[in-house]
Design an enzyme around this catalytic site. Structure first.
Site, PDB file in Angstrom:
ATOM      1  N   ASP A 146       0.082  -7.684   1.469  1.00  0.00           N
ATOM      2  CA  ASP A 146       0.516  -6.122   1.437  1.00  0.00           C
ATOM      3  C   ASP A 146       1.987  -5.978   1.730  1.00  0.00           C
ATOM      4  O   ASP A 146       2.699  -5.373   2.604  1.00  0.00           O
ATOM      5  CB  ASP A 146      -0.198  -5.503   3.048  1.00  0.00           C
TER       6      ASP A 146
ATOM      7  N   HIS B 196       0.751  -1.270   0.095  1.00  0.00           N
ATOM      8  CA  HIS B 196       0.016  -0.001   0.209  1.00  0.00           C
ATOM      9  C   HIS B 196       0.943   1.142   0.096  1.00  0.00           C
ATOM     10  O   HIS B 196       0.368   2.618  -0.275  1.00  0.00           O
ATOM     11  CB  HIS B 196      -0.945  -0.076   1.173  1.00  0.00           C
TER      12      HIS B 196
ATOM     13  N   SER C 135       4.426   2.875   7.829  1.00  0.00           N
ATOM     14  CA  SER C 135       4.126   1.385   7.003  1.00  0.00           C
ATOM     15  C   SER C 135       5.391   1.148   6.241  1.00  0.00           C
ATOM     16  O   SER C 135       5.832   2.160   5.731  1.00  0.00           O
ATOM     17  CB  SER C 135       3.048   1.853   6.246  1.00  0.00           C
TER      18      SER C 135
END
Length: 357
Positions: free
Chosen positions: A126, A95, A209
Site C-alpha cells: 500500500d 489506495h 492516508s
C-alpha cells in the site's frame, strides 16, 4: 453568688470576647493560618514552564514538517502525501492513487494546485510514489526517522488532509508497534496485509492516508494508512486506533521506486499459490485450499498441489486467507518453513523454502 461577683464575671467575659473575635477574624484571611495554605502553588509554578516548553516543541515540529506534507487530489478520491526528496518525488498510499496516473497536488506554500504523475504503485505494501511535473521553489523534503527507535508511549503528531481539511494536525501517542494488519479491499482498499505497523491514538480520518506520523524530533516515523473498524458499530472507524506503515518500509519501497522506477526487492515472502478459505461442517473457517500453484514457485518445489488444504505454516495456525497472509507477512523470502496440510483426508507435512512476492 452575690451581685458584685456576677458583675465582675460579666466584665471579664466582655473583655475576652473581642479578643477571640479578633483572633478568628485574622484566621479567616489565611495570612496566619498554615492549615489552609495553598501548597499547590509551588507545583503549579514548576509545571508551567514545562507545559510551555512542550507546547513550543509542538509548534516547532509543526512549523518544520507541515510544509513537507501535501494534499493529493485524484479524480474520485483525496488523500495526503509526504515530500520524499527535492526532485519532486512524493510518497503516499497506493489506495490514494488507485489506478490513476495524473494528480493535482497542493503544497503548504502554494495555493494553486500543481500537476503530478504516477511513478509506480505497489499495492502489496500500500505504497506509491508520484512526481511533480514542475518542482516549486522552496519544496522541502521530510526527514524520515529510524523505525527501530520508535517506542510505545512516544508523543506523535499526524499531519494530512482529513476530510479535505488541508494542513491539519492531530496528536496522540504510539500505542503499539509490530502490528500486522490486513487492509480491506472494499471502499478502495488494496487488500494488502502489512507487517510491523505502528499503532497510534492520533486521529486518522479519511484524507489522512499517505500523510505523516511525526515524532517530536520532527522525523516522519510512519505513513498513516488506515483506522481500525469496529464490527459492533457497523464497520465504522474505531476512535483512537489508527495504523501507519513504518518509516523503514517506506524508505525501502520508495527508495527502490525512485531509483529503479519499480520495486525490485519486496522482501515479502510468498508460497506461489492462489487459494481460498474453506469451512468445516459447523461452517467455521478450517484452512486454506490451494486453487492454483505457480510453476517453479515455493509451493510447486515443495510438492503442494491444487486441492491441498493448508492448516499450519511454521508456528502459525492457518484458518483463513487472511491468517495465511499475516503469517507470510512476518516471514522473509528464502526462509525454510514447515507446511502442514490435508490431502485426501490425511494430514501431511512438507518443508518449503519461501519465495518472494
Amino acid at each position: 453568688m452575690d451581685a458584685s461577683l456576677t458583675r465582675a464575671l460579666r466584665k471579664a467575659v466582655s473583655a475576652v470576647a473581642p479578643v477571640c473575635c479578633a483572633a478568628l477574624a485574622v484566621g479567616c484571611t489565611g495570612s496566619s493560618a498554615p492549615a489552609v495554605q495553598d501548597t499547590a502553588a509551588p507545583a503549579r509554578t514548576a509545571v508551567l514552564p514545562a507545559v510551555n516548553e512542550l507546547q513550543a516543541q509542538y509548534q516547532k515540529v509543526i512549523k518544520e514538517v507541515l510544509p513537507s506534507v501535501v494534499q493529493i487530489q485524484a479524480s474520485h478520491d483525496l488523500g495526503s502525501g509526504v515530500v520524499y526528496d527535492d526532485k519532486g518525488h512524493i510518497v503516499t498510499n497506493a489506495h490514494v492513487v488507485q489506478s490513476e496516473k495524473t494528480f493535482q497536488v497542493t503544497t503548504a506554500n502554494n495555493e494553486e494546485p500543481l500537476t503530478a504523475r504516477l511513478v509506480y504503485s505497489y499495492p502489496e505494501q500500500d505504497l506509491a510514489v508520484i512526481k511533480l511535473d514542475k518542482v516549486p521553489a522552496g519544496l522541502k523534503a521530510a526527514q524520515f526517522g529510524d523505525s527501530e527507535k520508535v517506542e510505545v508511549g512516544q508523543i506523535v503528531l499526524a499531519m494530512g488532509s482529513p476530510l479535505g481539511l488541508s494542513s491539519s494536525v492531530t496528536q496522540g501517542i504510539v500505542s503499539a508497534t509490530g502490528r500486522t494488519v490486513s487492509e480491506g479491499s472494499a471502499g478502495g482498499g488494496t487488500g494488502a496485509t502489512i507487517a510491523n505497523m505502528v499503532q497510534t491514538s492520533a486521529a486518522i480520518n479519511p484524507g489522512n492516508s499517505g500523510g505523516a506520523l511525526v515524532n517530536l524530533a520532527g522525523q516522519v516515523i510512519g505513513i498513516p494508512t488506515l483506522a481500525a473498524a469496529d464490527p459492533g458499530l457497523g464497520g465504522s472507524a474505531a476512535a483512537g486506533i489508527g495504523f501507519a506503515i513504518p518509516a523503514s518500509m517506506v524508505k525501502t519501497v520508495a527508495g527502490q521506486i525512485v531509483k529503479n522506477g519499480k520495486v525490485v526487492d519486496s522482501g515479502r515472502a510468498a508460497l506461489g499459490i492462489t487459494a481460498r478459505t474453506v469451512v468445516d461442517d459447523r461452517y467455521q473457517p478450517a484452512g486454506v485450499a490451494v486453487v492454483t500453484v505457480s510453476s517453479g514457485g515455493a509451493a510447486d518445489r515443495a510438492g503442494l498441489r491444487p486441492g491441498d488444504i493448508i492448516t499450519r505454516l511454521g508456528d502459525h495456525s492457518i484458518t483463513t486467507i487472511t491468517s495465511l497472509s499475516e503469517a507470510l507477512a512476518t516471514d522473509r523470502p528464502g526462509q525454510r518453513m514447515t507446511v502442514t496440510f490435508q490431502r485426501d483426508g490425511a494430514v501431511r507435512t512438507v518443508e518449503v523454502t519461501l519465495g518472494e512476492q
